[in-house]
Scaffold this active site. Structure first.
Site, PDB file in Angstrom:
ATOM      1  N   ASP A  21      32.833 -29.795  39.753  1.00 34.94           N
ATOM      2  CA  ASP A  21      33.425 -28.688  40.555  1.00 34.94           C
ATOM      3  C   ASP A  21      34.480 -29.246  41.725  1.00 34.94           C
ATOM      4  OD1 ASP A  21      33.958 -25.900  41.662  1.00 34.94           O
ATOM      5  OD2 ASP A  21      32.207 -25.941  42.744  1.00 34.94           O
ATOM      6  N   ASN A  69      33.908 -18.106  33.862  1.00 39.80           N
ATOM      7  CA  ASN A  69      35.508 -18.890  34.120  1.00 39.80           C
ATOM      8  C   ASN A  69      36.477 -17.829  33.295  1.00 39.80           C
ATOM      9  OD1 ASN A  69      34.188 -22.169  34.372  1.00 39.80           O
ATOM     10  ND2 ASN A  69      34.591 -20.761  36.091  1.00 39.80           N
TER      11      ASN A  69
HETATM   12  C1  IPE Z   1      30.972 -23.874  37.592  1.00 43.44           C
HETATM   13  O1  IPE Z   1      32.070 -23.966  38.607  1.00 43.44           O
HETATM   14  C2  IPE Z   1      31.706 -24.016  36.505  1.00 43.44           C
HETATM   15  C3  IPE Z   1      32.077 -25.441  36.093  1.00 43.44           C
HETATM   16  C4  IPE Z   1      32.271 -26.534  36.646  1.00 43.44           C
HETATM   17  C5  IPE Z   1      32.734 -25.279  34.608  1.00 43.44           C
HETATM   18  P1  IPE Z   1      32.660 -22.794  39.314  1.00 43.44           P
HETATM   19  O2  IPE Z   1      33.768 -23.142  40.248  1.00 43.44           O
HETATM   20  O3  IPE Z   1      33.004 -21.900  38.417  1.00 43.44           O
HETATM   21  O4  IPE Z   1      31.475 -22.160  40.090  1.00 43.44           O
HETATM   22  P2  IPE Z   1      31.306 -21.149  41.165  1.00 43.44           P
HETATM   23  O5  IPE Z   1      31.651 -19.827  40.531  1.00 43.44           O
HETATM   24  O6  IPE Z   1      32.016 -21.312  42.158  1.00 43.44           O
HETATM   25  O7  IPE Z   1      30.009 -20.957  41.376  1.00 43.44           O
HETATM   26  C1  IPE Z   2      35.850 -27.081  38.357  1.00 46.46           C
HETATM   27  O1  IPE Z   2      36.756 -26.903  39.609  1.00 46.46           O
HETATM   28  C2  IPE Z   2      36.660 -26.746  37.125  1.00 46.46           C
HETATM   29  C3  IPE Z   2      36.262 -25.504  36.226  1.00 46.46           C
HETATM   30  C4  IPE Z   2      35.578 -24.604  36.912  1.00 46.46           C
HETATM   31  C5  IPE Z   2      37.044 -25.349  35.204  1.00 46.46           C
HETATM   32  P1  IPE Z   2      37.330 -25.499  40.340  1.00 46.46           P
HETATM   33  O2  IPE Z   2      38.570 -25.060  39.435  1.00 46.46           O
HETATM   34  O3  IPE Z   2      36.002 -24.568  40.268  1.00 46.46           O
HETATM   35  O4  IPE Z   2      37.699 -25.944  41.597  1.00 46.46           O
HETATM   36  P2  IPE Z   2      37.377 -25.037  42.927  1.00 46.46           P
HETATM   37  O5  IPE Z   2      36.038 -24.805  42.986  1.00 46.46           O
HETATM   38  O6  IPE Z   2      38.345 -24.061  43.034  1.00 46.46           O
HETATM   39  O7  IPE Z   2      37.909 -25.985  43.862  1.00 46.46           O
HETATM   40 MG    MG Z   3      34.733 -24.310  41.690  1.00 46.99          MG
END
Ligand code: IPE
Ligand code: IPE
Ligand code: MG
Length: 248
Positions: A21, A69
């Site tokens: 993340d 996602n």
């Molecule tokens: C969790 O990250 C999913 C992945 C890393 C693929 P998110 O960024 O989607 O999580 P939330 O929604 O903030 O909890």
């Molecule tokens: C994790 O990074 C990757 C995926 C969930 C695909 P994020 O895209 O959630 O990054 P933040 O949480 O917005 O910084």
């Molecule tokens: Mg995230």
């Protein structure tokens, strides 16, 4: 000699699972589009896979795309799918060289057809590799995974193949996408949040949790080694007392 070779193999987790993340925030901090963060994150994937393999991790599970996602803007979803495809295309040779088997957790059928195709190819080509299993969690949600397993068990009961009174934890475990693989020992989440976000809800029941502020694009070899070292200092009691463990 590389410092990774000095690791005590007994203290290395068999299965490491990572919630990758922080890509978006990493990019935003640099006034770049979110996709630039995801791109930089792919380099972290490469570094972490290589390091995990080097230190003797046997199963590495990376949460790359959750069932939730899909709700992101279509341009981001499309960009992520394209990155996934190019990553898989570019990594096949390295995976074979490093004896890494690729496996996928989640709803494969929801992925775009071109991603499914290359995923299928890499999984087939690496099926006999036994150095490490790399699980990519794609369109993955722990609740969805459990519901798919529960539906199968329910059907077997309705069809008279199974008595509901004989249902066991093992039966459910063996119908999850991770069937045949051990539960994660160490679960890492980068990016500063302290939540599971629907990741490995059943399998992580006794995982050691490691949270770091470091955003995924900055999580590379040294950061993984630090997480593994922290894991090595834990006493895993599995419900017992410390004294029980010390007397064997
Ligand atoms: C969790 O990250 C999913 C992945 C890393 C693929 P998110 O960024 O989607 O999580 P939330 O929604 O903030 O909890
Ligand atoms: C994790 O990074 C990757 C995926 C969930 C695909 P994020 O895209 O959630 O990054 P933040 O949480 O917005 O910084
Ligand atoms: Mg995230």
């Amino acid at each position: 000699m590389d410092e990774t070779t000095s690791f005590d193999i007994r203290l290395v987790p068999t299965h490491v699972a990572i919630i990758m993340d922080g890509n978006g925030r990493w990019a935003e901090e640099r006034n770049k589009p979110r996709l630039a963060g995801h791109k930089a994150g792919v380099d972290s994937v490469r570094a972490v896979v290589e390091t995990a393999r080097d230190i003797g991790v046997r199963h590495l599970t990376l949460y790359a795309f959750s069932t939730e996602n899909w709700q992101r803007p279509p341009t981001e979803v499309t960009g992520l799918m394209k990155l996934l495809r190019t990553y898989l295309e570019s990594e096949l040779r390295t995976m074979l060289k490093n004896d890494i088997r690729l496996f996928c957790l989640g709803q494969r059928e929801r992925l775009p057809v071109d991603v499914r195709r290359v995923l299928g190819t890499v999984m087939e080509e690496t099926a006999d590799c036994s150095g490490m299993t790399l699980n990519l969690a794609l369109s993955y949600g722990g609740r969805n995974e459990m519901m798919r397993a529960v539906r199968q068990l329910a059907k077997q009961c309705v069809d008279g193949e199974l008595d509901y009174r004989s249902l066991s934890e093992d039966m459910l475990t063996n119908l999850l996408d991770t069937a045949g693989q051990p539960d994660p020992d160490l679960l890492i989440r980068t990016g500063g949040e302290h939540r599971l976000s629907n990741f490995l809800l059943w399998q992580a029941s006794y995982a050691e949790l490691y949270f770091t502020e470091t955003k995924w694009p900055d999580f590379r070899k040294d950061q993984l080694l630090e997480a593994v070292a922290a894991y090595g200092r834990k006493q895993r009691r599995f419900g017992k007392t410390g004294a029980q463990l010390n007397t064997g």
